[in-house]
Motif scaffolding. Structure first.
Motif, PDB file in Angstrom:
ATOM      1  N   LEU A 137       0.819  -1.214   0.000  1.00  0.00           N
ATOM      2  CA  LEU A 137       0.000   0.000   0.000  1.00  0.00           C
ATOM      3  C   LEU A 137       0.852   1.263   0.000  1.00  0.00           C
ATOM      4  CD1 LEU A 137      -2.898  -1.003   2.401  1.00  0.00           C
ATOM      5  CD2 LEU A 137      -2.980  -0.720  -0.077  1.00  0.00           C
ATOM      6  N   SER A 138       1.969   1.245   0.734  1.00  0.00           N
ATOM      7  CA  SER A 138       2.824   2.430   0.731  1.00  0.00           C
ATOM      8  C   SER A 138       3.480   2.617  -0.638  1.00  0.00           C
ATOM      9  CB  SER A 138       3.874   2.361   1.839  1.00  0.00           C
ATOM     10  OG  SER A 138       4.756   1.297   1.630  1.00  0.00           O
ATOM     11  N   LEU A 139       3.861   1.530  -1.284  1.00  0.00           N
ATOM     12  CA  LEU A 139       4.411   1.638  -2.634  1.00  0.00           C
ATOM     13  C   LEU A 139       3.357   2.181  -3.595  1.00  0.00           C
ATOM     14  CD1 LEU A 139       6.716   1.160  -4.627  1.00  0.00           C
ATOM     15  CD2 LEU A 139       5.835  -1.152  -4.938  1.00  0.00           C
ATOM     16  N   LEU A 140       2.134   1.707  -3.467  1.00  0.00           N
ATOM     17  CA  LEU A 140       1.053   2.203  -4.313  1.00  0.00           C
ATOM     18  C   LEU A 140       0.820   3.693  -4.078  1.00  0.00           C
ATOM     19  CD1 LEU A 140      -1.225   1.568  -6.341  1.00  0.00           C
ATOM     20  CD2 LEU A 140      -2.678   1.112  -4.362  1.00  0.00           C
ATOM     21  N   CYS A 141       0.780   4.108  -2.815  1.00  0.00           N
ATOM     22  CA  CYS A 141       0.592   5.531  -2.502  1.00  0.00           C
ATOM     23  C   CYS A 141       1.716   6.369  -3.090  1.00  0.00           C
ATOM     24  CB  CYS A 141       0.531   5.745  -0.995  1.00  0.00           C
ATOM     25  SG  CYS A 141      -0.968   5.161  -0.230  1.00  0.00           S
ATOM     26  N   TRP A 142       2.947   5.889  -2.945  1.00  0.00           N
ATOM     27  CA  TRP A 142       4.093   6.627  -3.465  1.00  0.00           C
ATOM     28  C   TRP A 142       4.015   6.753  -4.988  1.00  0.00           C
ATOM     29  CZ3 TRP A 142       8.216   5.124  -6.619  1.00  0.00           C
ATOM     30  CH2 TRP A 142       9.227   6.075  -6.734  1.00  0.00           C
ATOM     31  N   LEU A 143       3.664   5.667  -5.658  1.00  0.00           N
ATOM     32  CA  LEU A 143       3.554   5.716  -7.113  1.00  0.00           C
ATOM     33  C   LEU A 143       2.453   6.667  -7.572  1.00  0.00           C
ATOM     34  CD1 LEU A 143       4.089   1.996  -8.127  1.00  0.00           C
ATOM     35  CD2 LEU A 143       5.563   3.937  -8.655  1.00  0.00           C
ATOM     36  N   VAL A 144       1.318   6.641  -6.881  1.00  0.00           N
ATOM     37  CA  VAL A 144       0.225   7.553  -7.230  1.00  0.00           C
ATOM     38  C   VAL A 144       0.674   8.993  -7.049  1.00  0.00           C
ATOM     39  CG1 VAL A 144      -2.053   8.369  -6.488  1.00  0.00           C
ATOM     40  CG2 VAL A 144      -1.647   5.934  -6.814  1.00  0.00           C
ATOM     41  N   LEU A 145       1.330   9.275  -5.933  1.00  0.00           N
ATOM     42  CA  LEU A 145       1.801  10.633  -5.678  1.00  0.00           C
ATOM     43  C   LEU A 145       2.835  11.060  -6.715  1.00  0.00           C
ATOM     44  CD1 LEU A 145       1.562  13.042  -3.804  1.00  0.00           C
ATOM     45  CD2 LEU A 145       3.388  12.056  -2.436  1.00  0.00           C
ATOM     46  N   LEU A 146       3.734  10.165  -7.071  1.00  0.00           N
ATOM     47  CA  LEU A 146       4.739  10.468  -8.086  1.00  0.00           C
ATOM     48  C   LEU A 146       4.080  10.779  -9.429  1.00  0.00           C
ATOM     49  CD1 LEU A 146       7.772  10.537  -8.896  1.00  0.00           C
ATOM     50  CD2 LEU A 146       7.505   8.128  -9.490  1.00  0.00           C
ATOM     51  N   LEU A 147       3.140   9.954  -9.842  1.00  0.00           N
ATOM     52  CA  LEU A 147       2.464  10.174 -11.121  1.00  0.00           C
ATOM     53  C   LEU A 147       1.646  11.458 -11.132  1.00  0.00           C
ATOM     54  CD1 LEU A 147       1.325   6.543 -11.929  1.00  0.00           C
ATOM     55  CD2 LEU A 147       3.172   7.841 -13.004  1.00  0.00           C
ATOM     56  N   VAL A 148       0.951  11.728 -10.034  1.00  0.00           N
ATOM     57  CA  VAL A 148       0.146  12.951  -9.954  1.00  0.00           C
ATOM     58  C   VAL A 148       1.048  14.181  -9.992  1.00  0.00           C
ATOM     59  CG1 VAL A 148      -1.302  14.303  -8.384  1.00  0.00           C
ATOM     60  CG2 VAL A 148      -1.829  11.917  -8.806  1.00  0.00           C
ATOM     61  N   ALA A 149       2.151  14.138  -9.265  1.00  0.00           N
ATOM     62  CA  ALA A 149       3.053  15.287  -9.251  1.00  0.00           C
ATOM     63  C   ALA A 149       3.673  15.522 -10.625  1.00  0.00           C
ATOM     64  CB  ALA A 149       4.146  15.077  -8.207  1.00  0.00           C
ATOM     65  N   GLN A 150       4.105  14.460 -11.278  1.00  0.00           N
ATOM     66  CA  GLN A 150       4.689  14.620 -12.607  1.00  0.00           C
ATOM     67  C   GLN A 150       3.660  15.148 -13.601  1.00  0.00           C
ATOM     68  OE1 GLN A 150       7.825  14.494 -13.567  1.00  0.00           O
ATOM     69  NE2 GLN A 150       8.329  14.118 -11.435  1.00  0.00           N
ATOM     70  N   ARG A 151       2.451  14.640 -13.488  1.00  0.00           N
ATOM     71  CA  ARG A 151       1.385  15.111 -14.383  1.00  0.00           C
ATOM     72  C   ARG A 151       1.094  16.591 -14.134  1.00  0.00           C
ATOM     73  NH1 ARG A 151      -4.682  12.698 -14.381  1.00  0.00           N
ATOM     74  NH2 ARG A 151      -5.521  14.095 -15.931  1.00  0.00           N
ATOM     75  N   ARG A 152       1.078  16.981 -12.867  1.00  0.00           N
ATOM     76  CA  ARG A 152       0.793  18.380 -12.522  1.00  0.00           C
ATOM     77  C   ARG A 152       1.936  19.295 -12.961  1.00  0.00           C
ATOM     78  NH1 ARG A 152      -2.457  21.915 -13.085  1.00  0.00           N
ATOM     79  NH2 ARG A 152      -2.089  23.700 -11.795  1.00  0.00           N
ATOM     80  N   ILE A 153       3.164  18.824 -12.816  1.00  0.00           N
ATOM     81  CA  ILE A 153       4.301  19.634 -13.259  1.00  0.00           C
ATOM     82  C   ILE A 153       4.218  19.878 -14.756  1.00  0.00           C
ATOM     83  CG2 ILE A 153       6.807  19.551 -13.625  1.00  0.00           C
ATOM     84  CD1 ILE A 153       7.005  18.239 -10.831  1.00  0.00           C
ATOM     85  N   ARG A 154       3.864  18.835 -15.513  1.00  0.00           N
ATOM     86  CA  ARG A 154       3.745  18.986 -16.974  1.00  0.00           C
ATOM     87  C   ARG A 154       2.566  19.876 -17.356  1.00  0.00           C
ATOM     88  NH1 ARG A 154       3.108  13.553 -17.941  1.00  0.00           N
ATOM     89  NH2 ARG A 154       4.737  12.601 -16.734  1.00  0.00           N
ATOM     90  N   ALA A 155       1.546  19.906 -16.527  1.00  0.00           N
ATOM     91  CA  ALA A 155       0.345  20.678 -16.855  1.00  0.00           C
ATOM     92  C   ALA A 155       0.382  22.097 -16.306  1.00  0.00           C
ATOM     93  CB  ALA A 155      -0.887  19.958 -16.306  1.00  0.00           C
ATOM     94  N   MET A 156       1.525  22.516 -15.789  1.00  0.00           N
ATOM     95  CA  MET A 156       1.614  23.852 -15.180  1.00  0.00           C
ATOM     96  C   MET A 156       1.336  24.978 -16.181  1.00  0.00           C
ATOM     97  SD  MET A 156       2.582  23.811 -11.882  1.00  0.00           S
ATOM     98  CE  MET A 156       3.390  25.367 -11.728  1.00  0.00           C
ATOM     99  N   ASP A 157       1.547  24.713 -17.448  1.00  0.00           N
ATOM    100  CA  ASP A 157       1.336  25.765 -18.451  1.00  0.00           C
ATOM    101  C   ASP A 157      -0.140  26.044 -18.695  1.00  0.00           C
ATOM    102  OD1 ASP A 157       4.057  26.027 -18.743  1.00  0.00           O
ATOM    103  OD2 ASP A 157       4.133  24.499 -20.320  1.00  0.00           O
ATOM    104  N   ARG A 158      -0.986  25.069 -18.415  1.00  0.00           N
ATOM    105  CA  ARG A 158      -2.424  25.251 -18.611  1.00  0.00           C
ATOM    106  C   ARG A 158      -3.056  25.771 -17.320  1.00  0.00           C
ATOM    107  NH1 ARG A 158      -1.874  19.908 -20.241  1.00  0.00           N
ATOM    108  NH2 ARG A 158      -3.217  19.284 -18.539  1.00  0.00           N
ATOM    109  N   GLN A 159      -4.097  26.518 -17.451  1.00  0.00           N
ATOM    110  CA  GLN A 159      -4.843  27.013 -16.297  1.00  0.00           C
ATOM    111  C   GLN A 159      -6.130  26.211 -16.202  1.00  0.00           C
ATOM    112  OE1 GLN A 159      -3.763  29.170 -14.094  1.00  0.00           O
ATOM    113  NE2 GLN A 159      -1.865  29.388 -15.237  1.00  0.00           N
ATOM    114  N   ASP A 160      -6.160  25.227 -15.322  1.00  0.00           N
ATOM    115  CA  ASP A 160      -7.329  24.359 -15.187  1.00  0.00           C
ATOM    116  C   ASP A 160      -7.601  24.149 -13.702  1.00  0.00           C
ATOM    117  OD1 ASP A 160      -9.388  22.643 -15.540  1.00  0.00           O
ATOM    118  OD2 ASP A 160      -8.188  21.012 -16.389  1.00  0.00           O
ATOM    119  N   PRO A 161      -8.407  25.022 -13.068  1.00  0.00           N
ATOM    120  CA  PRO A 161      -8.640  24.920 -11.633  1.00  0.00           C
ATOM    121  C   PRO A 161      -9.280  23.609 -11.198  1.00  0.00           C
ATOM    122  CG  PRO A 161      -9.584  26.951 -12.516  1.00  0.00           C
ATOM    123  CD  PRO A 161      -9.089  26.141 -13.665  1.00  0.00           C
TER     124      PRO A 161
END
Length: 100
Positions: free
Chosen positions: A49-73
């Motif tokens: 479960l901790s590995l799953l949580c870490w992977l989800v957080l990693l993927l969400v953060a990377q996705r958010r970093i890539r999407a920083m150029d768009r404004q989508d509240p």
């Protein structure tokens, strides 16, 4: 776009990276705790479960970093909800591994 907006975006990217780094440290501490107490069924579940949580957080953060150029509240609100859930879940897993 002004220079301050660029600095703000960079600070936000760095904050996401710090969040993932903190989650990595927490996940490693959970791994250490599970192995120190013996890897029984509860420890294996905690590790998974901790590995799953870490992977989800990693993927969400990377996705958010890539999407920083768009404004989508709406996407920001979903991202924050997922990050909150994964952080709380990792904390609860740590407490359960300590008390179990």
């Amino acid at each position: 776009m002004n220079a301050e907006h660029g600095a703000q975006a960079e600070r936000t990217r760095l904050a996401w990276r710090r969040t993932v780094l903190s989650a990595t440290v927490c996940a490693l501490l959970l791994f250490r705790l599970a192995f120190e107490r013996g890897l029984d069924d509860a420890g294996a579940l905690g590790l998974a479960l901790s590995l799953l949580c870490w992977l989800v957080l990693l993927l969400v953060a990377q996705r958010r970093i890539r999407a920083m150029d768009r404004q989508d509240p709406v996407a920001v609100a979903r991202t924050l909800a997922v990050v909150t859930i994964t952080c709380v879940l990792m904390g609860l897993l740590g407490v359960l591994l300590i008390l179990w």
